[in-house]
Write a protein that holds these residues in place. Structure first.
Motif, PDB file in Angstrom:
ATOM      1  N   ASP A  39     104.400   5.228 -70.247  1.00  0.00           N
ATOM      2  CA  ASP A  39     104.143   5.215 -68.805  1.00  0.00           C
ATOM      3  C   ASP A  39     104.109   6.645 -68.271  1.00  0.00           C
ATOM      4  OD1 ASP A  39     103.770   4.534 -66.196  1.00  0.00           O
ATOM      5  OD2 ASP A  39     105.630   3.399 -65.961  1.00  0.00           O
ATOM      6  N   PRO A  40     103.062   7.400 -68.570  1.00  0.00           N
ATOM      7  CA  PRO A  40     103.009   8.787 -68.089  1.00  0.00           C
ATOM      8  C   PRO A  40     102.943   8.885 -66.572  1.00  0.00           C
ATOM      9  CG  PRO A  40     100.904   8.132 -69.066  1.00  0.00           C
ATOM     10  CD  PRO A  40     101.886   7.052 -69.380  1.00  0.00           C
ATOM     11  N   HIS A  41     102.350   7.886 -65.912  1.00  0.00           N
ATOM     12  CA  HIS A  41     102.243   7.975 -64.457  1.00  0.00           C
ATOM     13  C   HIS A  41     103.613   7.896 -63.781  1.00  0.00           C
ATOM     14  CE1 HIS A  41      97.922   8.175 -63.953  1.00  0.00           C
ATOM     15  NE2 HIS A  41      97.783   7.270 -64.899  1.00  0.00           N
ATOM     16  N   ALA A  42     104.557   7.224 -64.411  1.00  0.00           N
ATOM     17  CA  ALA A  42     105.920   7.216 -63.876  1.00  0.00           C
ATOM     18  C   ALA A  42     106.511   8.622 -63.927  1.00  0.00           C
ATOM     19  CB  ALA A  42     106.789   6.237 -64.650  1.00  0.00           C
ATOM     20  N   VAL A  43     106.224   9.331 -65.009  1.00  0.00           N
ATOM     21  CA  VAL A  43     106.711  10.713 -65.134  1.00  0.00           C
ATOM     22  C   VAL A  43     106.047  11.605 -64.092  1.00  0.00           C
ATOM     23  CG1 VAL A  43     106.859  12.714 -66.670  1.00  0.00           C
ATOM     24  CG2 VAL A  43     107.197  10.406 -67.587  1.00  0.00           C
ATOM     25  N   TYR A  44     104.723  11.457 -63.939  1.00  0.00           N
ATOM     26  CA  TYR A  44     104.037  12.258 -62.923  1.00  0.00           C
ATOM     27  C   TYR A  44     104.609  11.980 -61.533  1.00  0.00           C
ATOM     28  CZ  TYR A  44     100.518  12.402 -66.680  1.00  0.00           C
ATOM     29  OH  TYR A  44      99.880  12.537 -67.885  1.00  0.00           O
ATOM     30  N   GLY A  45     104.913  10.719 -61.268  1.00  0.00           N
ATOM     31  CA  GLY A  45     105.474  10.363 -59.976  1.00  0.00           C
ATOM     32  C   GLY A  45     106.829  11.004 -59.746  1.00  0.00           C
ATOM     33  N   GLN A  46     107.671  11.023 -60.781  1.00  0.00           N
ATOM     34  CA  GLN A  46     108.983  11.652 -60.664  1.00  0.00           C
ATOM     35  C   GLN A  46     108.836  13.152 -60.407  1.00  0.00           C
ATOM     36  OE1 GLN A  46     110.914  10.599 -64.320  1.00  0.00           O
ATOM     37  NE2 GLN A  46     111.086   8.426 -63.791  1.00  0.00           N
ATOM     38  N   LEU A  47     107.916  13.786 -61.128  1.00  0.00           N
ATOM     39  CA  LEU A  47     107.702  15.219 -60.933  1.00  0.00           C
ATOM     40  C   LEU A  47     107.172  15.493 -59.534  1.00  0.00           C
ATOM     41  CD1 LEU A  47     106.110  16.151 -64.389  1.00  0.00           C
ATOM     42  CD2 LEU A  47     108.434  16.622 -63.609  1.00  0.00           C
ATOM     43  N   ARG A  48     106.229  14.677 -59.099  1.00  0.00           N
ATOM     44  CA  ARG A  48     105.660  14.860 -57.773  1.00  0.00           C
ATOM     45  C   ARG A  48     106.719  14.665 -56.693  1.00  0.00           C
ATOM     46  NH1 ARG A  48     101.789  11.414 -58.378  1.00  0.00           N
ATOM     47  NH2 ARG A  48     100.249  12.825 -59.271  1.00  0.00           N
ATOM     48  N   GLY A  49     107.705  13.817 -56.986  1.00  0.00           N
ATOM     49  CA  GLY A  49     108.774  13.550 -56.031  1.00  0.00           C
ATOM     50  C   GLY A  49     109.653  14.751 -55.749  1.00  0.00           C
ATOM     51  N   THR A  50     109.593  15.769 -56.606  1.00  0.00           N
ATOM     52  CA  THR A  50     110.360  16.988 -56.348  1.00  0.00           C
ATOM     53  C   THR A  50     109.739  17.822 -55.240  1.00  0.00           C
ATOM     54  OG1 THR A  50     109.135  18.328 -57.957  1.00  0.00           O
ATOM     55  CG2 THR A  50     111.023  17.050 -58.779  1.00  0.00           C
ATOM     56  N   GLY A  51     108.495  17.500 -54.877  1.00  0.00           N
ATOM     57  CA  GLY A  51     107.815  18.283 -53.860  1.00  0.00           C
ATOM     58  C   GLY A  51     107.090  19.493 -54.405  1.00  0.00           C
ATOM     59  N   ALA A  52     107.199  19.730 -55.706  1.00  0.00           N
ATOM     60  CA  ALA A  52     106.553  20.902 -56.317  1.00  0.00           C
ATOM     61  C   ALA A  52     105.159  20.551 -56.814  1.00  0.00           C
ATOM     62  CB  ALA A  52     107.405  21.421 -57.477  1.00  0.00           C
ATOM     63  N   ARG A  53     104.333  21.580 -56.963  1.00  0.00           N
ATOM     64  CA  ARG A  53     102.979  21.410 -57.476  1.00  0.00           C
ATOM     65  C   ARG A  53     102.893  21.688 -58.971  1.00  0.00           C
ATOM     66  NH1 ARG A  53      98.611  22.099 -53.698  1.00  0.00           N
ATOM     67  NH2 ARG A  53      99.345  22.017 -51.539  1.00  0.00           N
ATOM     68  N   ALA A  54     103.904  22.336 -59.531  1.00  0.00           N
ATOM     69  CA  ALA A  54     103.919  22.693 -60.946  1.00  0.00           C
ATOM     70  C   ALA A  54     105.329  22.531 -61.483  1.00  0.00           C
ATOM     71  CB  ALA A  54     103.424  24.121 -61.151  1.00  0.00           C
ATOM     72  N   HIS A  55     105.445  22.240 -62.778  1.00  0.00           N
ATOM     73  CA  HIS A  55     106.724  21.812 -63.327  1.00  0.00           C
ATOM     74  C   HIS A  55     106.890  22.334 -64.757  1.00  0.00           C
ATOM     75  CE1 HIS A  55     106.177  18.807 -60.096  1.00  0.00           C
ATOM     76  NE2 HIS A  55     104.941  18.758 -60.574  1.00  0.00           N
ATOM     77  N   PRO A  56     108.095  22.787 -65.118  1.00  0.00           N
ATOM     78  CA  PRO A  56     108.348  23.188 -66.502  1.00  0.00           C
ATOM     79  C   PRO A  56     108.411  21.962 -67.407  1.00  0.00           C
ATOM     80  CG  PRO A  56     110.361  23.359 -65.202  1.00  0.00           C
ATOM     81  CD  PRO A  56     109.262  23.015 -64.242  1.00  0.00           C
ATOM     82  N   VAL A  57     107.665  21.992 -68.502  1.00  0.00           N
ATOM     83  CA  VAL A  57     107.604  20.863 -69.428  1.00  0.00           C
ATOM     84  C   VAL A  57     107.687  21.372 -70.855  1.00  0.00           C
ATOM     85  CG1 VAL A  57     106.241  19.408 -67.869  1.00  0.00           C
ATOM     86  CG2 VAL A  57     105.066  20.905 -69.514  1.00  0.00           C
ATOM     87  N   ALA A  58     107.981  20.444 -71.775  1.00  0.00           N
ATOM     88  CA  ALA A  58     107.968  20.744 -73.207  1.00  0.00           C
ATOM     89  C   ALA A  58     106.853  19.934 -73.854  1.00  0.00           C
ATOM     90  CB  ALA A  58     109.307  20.411 -73.843  1.00  0.00           C
ATOM     91  N   LEU A  59     105.976  20.603 -74.600  1.00  0.00           N
ATOM     92  CA  LEU A  59     104.880  19.930 -75.295  1.00  0.00           C
ATOM     93  C   LEU A  59     105.350  19.329 -76.607  1.00  0.00           C
ATOM     94  CD1 LEU A  59     102.054  22.549 -74.671  1.00  0.00           C
ATOM     95  CD2 LEU A  59     102.834  20.666 -73.213  1.00  0.00           C
ATOM     96  N   GLU A  60     106.354  19.936 -77.202  1.00  0.00           N
ATOM     97  CA  GLU A  60     107.098  19.446 -78.349  1.00  0.00           C
ATOM     98  C   GLU A  60     108.420  20.190 -78.305  1.00  0.00           C
ATOM     99  OE1 GLU A  60     104.809  20.364 -81.833  1.00  0.00           O
ATOM    100  OE2 GLU A  60     105.228  22.502 -81.745  1.00  0.00           O
ATOM    101  N   PRO A  61     109.405  19.800 -79.073  1.00  0.00           N
ATOM    102  CA  PRO A  61     110.687  20.506 -78.989  1.00  0.00           C
ATOM    103  C   PRO A  61     110.518  22.010 -79.173  1.00  0.00           C
ATOM    104  CG  PRO A  61     110.929  18.497 -80.257  1.00  0.00           C
ATOM    105  CD  PRO A  61     109.462  18.640 -79.987  1.00  0.00           C
ATOM    106  N   GLY A  62     110.961  22.767 -78.176  1.00  0.00           N
ATOM    107  CA  GLY A  62     110.925  24.221 -78.251  1.00  0.00           C
ATOM    108  C   GLY A  62     109.641  24.866 -77.782  1.00  0.00           C
TER     109      GLY A  62
END
Length: 475
Positions: A39-62
């Motif tokens: 459910d990637p859209h749930a993740v996008y929704g949570q990130l969007r809920g912070t009010g920010a336009r950009a977010h630190p993420v991990a593409l794989e561990p590290g």
């Protein structure tokens, strides 16, 4: 003002109450694993809920990046000369901070192609692609898709069941591209075998070697016996550099045109099978193919998060500070559904409103061809199998994990068993005034002459790792 972390996990200066970093270490959201895939859209929704336009993420561990979920910010990055596509701006990569076996590295490291270049260099390489694609006859392309579709459907038609991903959507683009690239049957069969195995994760070392040697053989053959096909047009283009760069051009076109195309076909077919908005064909109405394809491109694009860019210098954009040296991942899926832009609420939005094709200098050059392949593949499937239906509950379907794509693992269906002989496809109308197209002869077909013996060339295994090892989505 938001200050995302850099790729070493260090937090840049943050304004008080920063919605991205908060206080202390920034929270890094993983874009890998089955939870995100489900459910990637749930993740996008949570990130969007912070009010920010950009977010630190991990593409794989590290391996860290900045994910842009804002439509306006993503579009401006795509159009701005302040951001580069060249991965040699990536600090971790250039300092040797990524392991050789990194699952995301093949999709992100530099190669001499149009995708990872800027300015004049990009324009030169892109012009080759534009000129070559401009020679593709869309009427012949439709015929190729119909022929490939009928061959694949005939293989499972008598059984009454199929996995539309493994048996259809993932094989069809490979077969069509072999025709477009003028592969002799022997080489084409090897490429289908090798690429299918790579996508499935079967014996990757052997499969990689098969595909690499197949492409080298294809280039050698077309150098000696050019024809009316994509490979020959690339080789003969006056602006095309020779040597290994030719292989990179072909791999880029094949990689970008097969796996995303497969996922577009599969997800759009699922829309027609399971989404009440597109289920009219069960009442004897033709399936709304164009609508389902556009819906996928807007809501669940096959390349959900890609368009990787790098700030040439520390750059502030829409109250976000993008540091140098960090990959900036544009979330086409999240941006297309950004409520701030009104796209998500506009059910009548046309395909031009979304970013699934990217935008700016690196906008997809093959939109017409990609749409034609997807439309024809789905049309042929439902014409041959009008009573096809899901064999499982939609909620049980699984999606392949990975930070970049949106891809079904399987799509099991059932239907009434049918004879193996394909119904006549009829003639495809030729250009205006020429009537129907005749037999499939001439350009873009397998040459009648058998290929020469393989030439002695040292295979560059990394060429295929660039795209295909990651495209199979098994990280």
């Amino acid at each position: 003002m938001s200050y995302p972390v850099d790729s070493y996990g260090q937090q840049h200066q943050a304004a008080p109450g920063c919605p991205v970093t908060g206080t202390g270490a920034a929270a890094v959201t993983p874009l890998f694993g089955t939870d995100f895939a489900a459910d990637p859209h749930a993740v996008y929704g949570q990130l969007r809920g912070t009010g920010a336009r950009a977010h630190p993420v991990a593409l794989e561990p590290g391996v860290h990046a900045i994910l842009v979920t804002s439509y306006a910010t993503a579009r401006e990055i795509l159009l701005s000369p302040d951001f580069s596509k060249d991965p040699r701006h990536w600090t971790d990569l250039m300092r040797g901070g990524l392991p050789e076996d990194s699952a995301v590295r093949p999709m992100m490291e530099w190669r001499p192609n149009a995708l990872f270049s800027d300015g004049h260099e990009h324009q030169t390489r892109r012009q080759v692609i534009d000129d070559v694609l401009g020679k593709v006859d869309l009427y012949q392309l439709r015929r190729f898709v119909e022929e490939a579709a009928d061959e694949l459907i005939d293989a499972f038609a008598p059984t009454g069941r199929a996995d539309l991903m493994a048996d259809y959507a993932r094989q069809l683009p490979l077969r069509v591209f072999n025709r477009l690239f003028g592969c002799p049957e022997d080489i084409g069969n090897r490429l289908v075998e090798g690429m299918s195995a790579l996508f499935d994760g079967r014996d990757p070392e052997k499969s990689n070697a098969i595909v690499t040697q197949g492409l080298l053989d294809l280039v050698a053959y077309k150098t000696e016996q050019p024809g009316s096909d994509v490979t020959s047009w690339i080789l003969s283009h006056p602006s095309q550099a020779k040597g290994e760069e030719v292989i990179h051009q072909i791999v880029t076109l094949m990689g970008a045109g097969t796996e995303p195309e497969s996922n577009l076909i599969g997800t759009a077919a699922l829309k027609i099978l399971a989404d009440p908005r597109f289920a009219g064909h069960f009442a004897g109405i033709n399936p709304p193919i164009s609508e389902s394809i556009n819906d996928v491109l807007r809501w669940d694009p096959p390349l959900a998060n890609y368009g990787v860019h790098y700030a040439r210098r520390t750059t502030e954009l829409h109250d976000v500070v993008f540091p140098t040296g960090v990959p900036i991942l544009l979330s086409f899926a999240a941006a297309n559904n950004d409520p701030a832009e009104g796209i998500a609420e506009d059910q009548d939005a046309t395909h031009s409103a979304h970013l699934a094709w990217s935008a700016g200098p690196h906008q997809c050059p093959a939109q017409r061809q990609a749409l034609s392949i997807a439309y024809t593949a789905i049309e042929r499937l439902f014409k041959r199998m009008p009573d096809v239906r899901l064999a499982v509950d939609e909620s049980t379907l699984e999606w392949r994990p990975g930070p970049f794509h949106r891809a079904l693992k399987t799509l099991p269906v059932r239907f009434s068993p049918r004879p193996v002989h394909a119904e006549p496809g009829g003639f495809v109308q030729g250009p205006a005034g020429q009537g129907p197209a005749g037999p499939a002869t001439g350009s873009l077909l397998y040459p009648a002459t058998p290929p020469p013996p393989p030439v002695t060339v040292s295979p560059t295994q990394k060429v295929l790792n660039v795209w295909l090892n990651w495209w199979r989505g098994d990280n």
